[in-house]
Design an enzyme around this catalytic site. Structure first.
Site, PDB file in Angstrom:
ATOM      1  N   SER A 141       0.812  -1.209   0.000  1.00 48.17           N
ATOM      2  CA  SER A 141       0.000   0.000   0.000  1.00 48.17           C
ATOM      3  C   SER A 141       0.850   1.265   0.000  1.00 48.17           C
ATOM      4  O   SER A 141       1.594   1.517  -0.942  1.00 48.17           O
ATOM      5  CB  SER A 141      -0.952  -0.046   1.204  1.00 48.17           C
ATOM      6  OG  SER A 141      -1.916   0.958   1.139  1.00 48.17           O
TER       7      SER A 141
ATOM      8  N   ASP B 172      -2.458   6.306  -3.541  1.00 48.29           N
ATOM      9  CA  ASP B 172      -1.304   5.656  -2.930  1.00 48.29           C
ATOM     10  C   ASP B 172      -0.827   4.522  -3.827  1.00 48.29           C
ATOM     11  O   ASP B 172      -1.336   4.342  -4.936  1.00 48.29           O
ATOM     12  CB  ASP B 172      -1.619   5.181  -1.516  1.00 48.29           C
ATOM     13  CG  ASP B 172      -2.628   4.043  -1.485  1.00 48.29           C
ATOM     14  OD1 ASP B 172      -3.413   3.915  -2.445  1.00 48.29           O
ATOM     15  OD2 ASP B 172      -2.652   3.281  -0.496  1.00 48.29           O
TER      16      ASP B 172
ATOM     17  N   ASP C  77      -1.146   1.335  -4.080  1.00 44.90           N
ATOM     18  CA  ASP C  77      -2.059   0.332  -4.641  1.00 44.90           C
ATOM     19  C   ASP C  77      -3.412   0.933  -4.998  1.00 44.90           C
ATOM     20  O   ASP C  77      -4.345   0.205  -5.334  1.00 44.90           O
ATOM     21  CB  ASP C  77      -2.218  -0.870  -3.710  1.00 44.90           C
ATOM     22  CG  ASP C  77      -2.921  -0.530  -2.405  1.00 44.90           C
ATOM     23  OD1 ASP C  77      -2.905   0.646  -2.007  1.00 44.90           O
ATOM     24  OD2 ASP C  77      -3.487  -1.437  -1.774  1.00 44.90           O
TER      25      ASP C  77
ATOM     26  N   ASP D  18      -5.900   2.278  -3.437  1.00 41.12           N
ATOM     27  CA  ASP D  18      -7.156   2.058  -2.709  1.00 41.12           C
ATOM     28  C   ASP D  18      -7.498   3.231  -1.794  1.00 41.12           C
ATOM     29  O   ASP D  18      -8.490   3.197  -1.078  1.00 41.12           O
ATOM     30  CB  ASP D  18      -7.129   0.751  -1.924  1.00 41.12           C
ATOM     31  CG  ASP D  18      -6.108   0.717  -0.799  1.00 41.12           C
ATOM     32  OD1 ASP D  18      -5.280   1.655  -0.712  1.00 41.12           O
ATOM     33  OD2 ASP D  18      -6.121  -0.253  -0.016  1.00 41.12           O
TER      34      ASP D  18
END
EC number: 5.4.2.10
Length: 448
Positions: A103, A242, A244, A246
Site C-alpha cells: 500500500s 497511494d 495500490d 485504494d
C-alpha cells in the site's frame, strides 16, 4: 483463534525478511489454496494482482507455486489497483483474490492481501484459520491435479469500465484540468487513461515506476508535490492515490489538501439529501476527526466508529447495512459500487460532484472545520513493548487527565508498520501539543 502473522491488512513487512520471504509466501500460497479448495470437484481459480515494487515478481512466483501445488488455477493480472482484485475475484468467479502490495509503505516493504469469493477482504477468523494451516503444513495435490497459471491481459480495461459505470452514463469531465498523482504505483496507467477517456485534460504525475520509487515523494501520503503542480498548472483539482490506489487525497484549485474526512462529509451530506445514504450513518474509524462527527450530527446523521483498518469499516458497513464509509487517510468505501476502498473511483465521484454542482473543488473539499488534531509516530524494534513501560503509562494517564472534557486521546500500534501512533484532539492547541509530545518522549525513551 488469535492471529500472529496477519495484521490489519494482510501480511506485511520488509521484503526478504520474515515474514515477507519467498519461502513464507510459498507456504502462505499453499495454505490459502488448501483453505479455499475444500473439495476436489469443479474448477478452482485465484486471481493475483500486484503493485510496482521490485519484490512483486518474487512474491508473485512464490504464491503461484504454492497455490498451484494445491490444485488452484492462477490468473495473473499484473500491476492493477487493489480494488481491481476485489472486482475481478467476484466477476471471474474466483475462489480467492490476492493482492501483492504494501500500500502506502516504502518500496522495500511488501505485503499480501486476500479477498474471498465475494470480493471482500477476509475476516479475522478466516485469517486465523489460514495461519493454523501455515503452521501445520498442507499436503500438495496429486501430480495430475496440479493447477495451471496464465496471464490475463485485459484486467486494467475491465476495471476501468467498471468504475466508469458507477457514474451517470452521460457524465463527462470536459473542461476540467486534473492533476493525478499515481505514486509510481499500481494505477500509473489506469488512472490517466480513465480520466482522459472521460474528457478531462490530464496532468499525470508518478507514472514512471522503476520498482524502487513507489510512494517516494509522491502519492497520498506525500501530496505536497501534487499540490504545487495543481497551482503551477492552473488545474481545477488534484487526485493523489497511494501505491495500490485504494486510497485518495484530494487537492483543490488553491493547492489546499483535503483528507478522507472532508471527502466523506461531502458524500454523506449529498447522499443523505438524495435519499441514498442507507441507515442514516457514515462508518469511519477512531482516527476520524471530531469535527466530522459534529458535522454529521448537525445534519441528523450518525458516525459509526470502528477500529483502524478499512476492512473493519467494511465489516461494520455489512453488519449494519450501511453503504458509505472510510478512513481519514483516504480509504473511501462505497459498497453500492465496490467491495473495498477505491481511490480512483472515489476521485471520479468528487469530480462528478464538481460537474453536477458547478462548484469549484475548494467549495466542496472543506465541509467542516476540523478540531485541531495532532498525530506523531514513534518507531520501535521487534520484541520491544514500549506501551508497557511505567513511564509511558504515567504519561498517558497524565494526558488523559489534561484532555478530560476537552478532547480525546488515541494510542495504538500500527497494524502495518513497527510504529506506535500517538494521536490527540483538543480545541486548545497548547494542551494538544504538550500532551502528545510528553507521550512521544516517554515512548521514545522506552525504545532506547
Amino acid at each position: 483463534m488469535t492471529r500472529k502473522l496477519f495484521g490489519t491488512d494482510g501480511v506485511r513487512g520488509t521484503a526478504n525478511s520474515h515474514p515477507m520471504t519467498a519461502e513464507m509466501a510459498l507456504r502462505i500460497g499453499a495454505a490459502v489454496g488448501r483453505y479455499f479448495r475444500r473439495d476436489s470437484d469443479g474448477v478452482h481459480r485465484v486471481v493475483i494482482g500486484k503493485d510496482t515494487r521490485l519484490s512483486g515478481y518474487m512474491f508473485e512466483s512464490a504464491l503461484t507455486a504454492g497455490l498451484t501445488s494445491t490444485g488452484m488455477n492462477v490468473l495473473l493480472l499484473g500491476p492493477v489497483p487493489t480494488p481491481a482484485v476485489g472486482l475481478m475475484t467476484r466477476s471471474m468467479r474466483a475462489d480467492l483474490g490476492v493482492m501483492i502490495s504494501a500500500s502506502h509503505n516504502p518500496a522495500p516493504d511488501n505485503g499480501i492481501k486476500f479477498f474471498g469469493p465475494d470480493g471482500f477482504k477476509l475476516s479475522d477468523q478466516a485469517e486465523a484459520e489460514i495461519e493454523a494451516l501455515i503452521d501445520a503444513g498442507v499436503d500438495p495435490a496429486e501430480a495430475a491435479s496440479i493447477g495451471r497459471a496464465k496471464r490475463i491481459d485485459d484486467a486494467r480495461f475491465r476495471y476501468g469500465e467498471r468504475i466508469k459505470s458507477s457514474l451517470p452514463r452521460d457524465l463527462r469531465l470536459d473542461g476540467l484540468k486534473v492533476v493525478v498523482d499515481c505514486a509510481n504505483g499500481a494505477a500509473h496507467r489506469a488512472a490517466p487513461e480513465i480520466l482522459w477517456e472521460m474528457g478531462a485534460e490530464v496532468v499525470p504525475m508518478g507514472v514512471s515506476p522503476d520498482g524502487h520509487n513507489i510512494n517516494r515523494g509522491c502519492g497520498s501520503t506525500q501530496p505536497q508535490a501534487a499540490a504545487e503542480m495543481v497551482v503551477a498548472q492552473g488545474a481545477d483539482v488534484g487526485i493523489c492515490l497511494d501505491g495500490d490506489a485504494d486510497r485518495v487525497i484530494m487537492i483543490d484549485e488553491t493547492g489546499a489538501i483535503a483528507d478522507g474526512d472532508q471527502f466523506m462529509a461531502l458524500l454523506a451530506s449529498r447522499w443523505a439529501a438524495d435519499g441514498r445514504l442507507t441507515g442514516g450513518a457514515l462508518v469511519a474509524t477512531v482516527m476520524s476527526n471530531l469535527g466530522l462527527e459534529r458535522f454529521l450530527s448537525g445534519q441528523g446523521l450518525r458516525l459509526e466508529r470502528t477500529a483502524v483498518g478499512d476492512r473493519y469499516v467494511v465489516e461494520r458497513m455489512r453488519e449494519g447495512g450501511f453503504n458509505l464509509g472510510g478512513e481519514q487517510s483516504g480509504h473511501i468505501v462505497m459498497t453500492d459500487y465496490a467491495t473495498t476502498g477505491d481511490g480512483l473511483m472515489s476521485g471520479l465521484h468528487f469530480l462528478a460532484e464538481m460537474v453536477r454542482s458547478g462548484q469549484p473543488a475548494s467549495a466542496l473539499a472543506r465541509q467542516f472545520a476540523p478540531v485541531p488534531q495532532l498525530l506523531k509516530n514513534v518507531r520501535y524494534t521487534a520484541g520491544q513493548t514500549p506501551l508497557e513501560a511505567d513511564a509511558v503509562k504515567a504519561a498517558i494517564a497524565g494526558a488523559e487527565a489534561a484532555l478530560a472534557g476537552k478532547g480525546r486521546l488515541l494510542i495504538r500500534k500500527s497494524g502495518t508498520e513497527p510504529l506506535i501512533r500517538v494521536m490527540a484532539e483538543c480545541e486548545d492547541e497548547a494542551i494538544l501539543t504538550r500532551t502528545v509530545d510528553e507521550i512521544v518522549a516517554a515512548v521514545s525513551e522506552a525504545t532506547r
